[in-house]
Structures are given as C-alpha cells and as structure tokens.
Design a protein around this motif. Structure first.
Motif, short mmCIF file in Angstrom:
data_model
loop_
_atom_site.label_atom_id
_atom_site.label_comp_id
_atom_site.label_asym_id
_atom_site.label_seq_id
_atom_site.Cartn_x
_atom_site.Cartn_y
_atom_site.Cartn_z
N SER A 1 87.44 34.24 52.01
CA SER A 1 86.27 33.57 51.45
C SER A 1 85.81 32.42 52.34
O SER A 1 84.61 32.25 52.55
N VAL A 2 86.75 31.65 52.83
CA VAL A 2 86.40 30.55 53.73
C VAL A 2 85.80 31.10 55.01
O VAL A 2 84.81 30.59 55.53
N GLN A 3 86.37 32.18 55.51
CA GLN A 3 85.84 32.80 56.73
C GLN A 3 84.44 33.34 56.51
O GLN A 3 83.58 33.22 57.39
N GLN A 4 84.17 33.91 55.34
CA GLN A 4 82.83 34.42 55.05
C GLN A 4 81.82 33.28 55.01
O GLN A 4 80.69 33.43 55.47
N CYS A 5 82.24 32.17 54.48
CA CYS A 5 81.37 30.98 54.44
C CYS A 5 81.05 30.52 55.86
O CYS A 5 79.89 30.26 56.19
N GLU A 6 82.08 30.43 56.69
CA GLU A 6 81.89 29.99 58.07
C GLU A 6 81.05 30.99 58.85
O GLU A 6 80.21 30.62 59.67
N GLN A 7 81.25 32.29 58.60
CA GLN A 7 80.45 33.32 59.28
C GLN A 7 78.99 33.22 58.87
O GLN A 7 78.09 33.42 59.68
N TYR A 8 78.74 32.92 57.61
CA TYR A 8 77.36 32.75 57.14
C TYR A 8 76.67 31.65 57.93
O TYR A 8 75.52 31.79 58.35
N ILE A 9 77.38 30.56 58.14
CA ILE A 9 76.80 29.43 58.88
C ILE A 9 76.50 29.83 60.32
O ILE A 9 75.41 29.56 60.83
N VAL B 1 70.94 26.87 54.02
CA VAL B 1 72.16 27.33 54.69
C VAL B 1 73.38 26.88 53.89
O VAL B 1 74.33 27.64 53.69
N ALA B 2 73.35 25.66 53.37
CA ALA B 2 74.49 25.14 52.61
C ALA B 2 74.72 25.94 51.34
O ALA B 2 75.85 26.36 51.07
N SER B 3 73.67 26.20 50.59
CA SER B 3 73.86 26.96 49.34
C SER B 3 74.24 28.41 49.61
O SER B 3 75.07 28.97 48.90
N GLY B 4 73.70 29.00 50.65
CA GLY B 4 74.06 30.37 51.00
C GLY B 4 75.51 30.49 51.44
O GLY B 4 76.22 31.42 51.07
N ALA B 5 75.96 29.53 52.24
CA ALA B 5 77.34 29.54 52.69
C ALA B 5 78.30 29.34 51.53
O ALA B 5 79.35 29.99 51.46
N CYS B 6 77.94 28.48 50.62
CA CYS B 6 78.81 28.24 49.44
C CYS B 6 78.87 29.46 48.54
O CYS B 6 79.93 29.77 47.98
N ARG B 7 77.77 30.16 48.42
CA ARG B 7 77.79 31.43 47.65
C ARG B 7 78.66 32.46 48.35
O ARG B 7 79.37 33.22 47.69
N ALA B 8 78.63 32.49 49.67
CA ALA B 8 79.46 33.44 50.41
C ALA B 8 80.95 33.12 50.24
O ALA B 8 81.79 34.01 50.27
N ALA B 9 81.26 31.85 50.05
CA ALA B 9 82.66 31.45 49.87
C ALA B 9 83.19 31.85 48.52
O ALA B 9 84.37 32.08 48.36
N HIS B 10 82.33 31.92 47.54
CA HIS B 10 82.78 32.22 46.17
C HIS B 10 82.73 33.69 45.98
O HIS B 10 83.29 34.48 45.60
#
Length: 91
Positions: free
Chosen positions: A35-43, A82-91
């Motif tokens: 999940s953390v990696q998905q968030c970082e990849q989104y960014i 970008v912040a909200s999209g990355a946070c959604r990707a983490a969850h």
C-alpha cells in the motif's frame, strides 16, 4: 453433553482459533508495504519526485488516516489532487 466430552472439544476449538490467528497475521503484515509502495508510485507517476516524509504520509493513508496523509503531503509541497490520489492509493 458430558463434562468429559466437553473438554476435548473446547481444547480443539482453542487450537483451531490459535492456528487461524497464526496464519492470518503474516498475510496482514504482507499487505502493508504494498500500500505504501502504491502511494509512492502514484506520486512518481504524476511527475513528482519523492521527498522526505512521503513514506510516513503514505503509511498514515494506509492505516486509514486519510486526512493526516493528505495534509502531510500538502505540507511537503504536493498539490491537493496528487496528495488525495496518493492517499487513496495507499488505502
């Protein structure tokens, strides 16, 4: 049910519950880094470079604290989108 028959069934139940918890715990821990990696990849997919604090912010999103995740990413300098999209990707 006789008391002598009840004891083995209670012990068997404890063994099954303990075994289920033992095998379920590693599976839950294995999902966390993804999940953390998905968030970082989104960014990075949105043309942004990772900065200090991104991992912690993504972790906040992964555990369900979307508000803290987005606020932390905005404080680092990422846009709201970008912040909200990355946070959604983490969850």
């Amino acid at each position: 049910m006789r008391p002598s028959a009840r004891i083995p069934s209670v012990l068997a139940s404890f063994v099954l519950v303990a075994g289920g918890a033992f095998f379920a715990a590693p599976a839950a821990g294995a999902a966390a880094p993804t999940s953390v990696q998905q968030c970082e990849q989104y960014i990075t997919q949105h043309g942004k470079q990772l900065k200090d604090g991104v991992g912690q912010a993504c972790y906040e999103g992964q555990i369900g604290n979307q508000t803290s995740c987005a606020a932390s990413l905005k404080a680092i300098g990422f846009s709201s989108d970008v912040a909200s999209g990355a946070c959604r990707a983490a969850h």
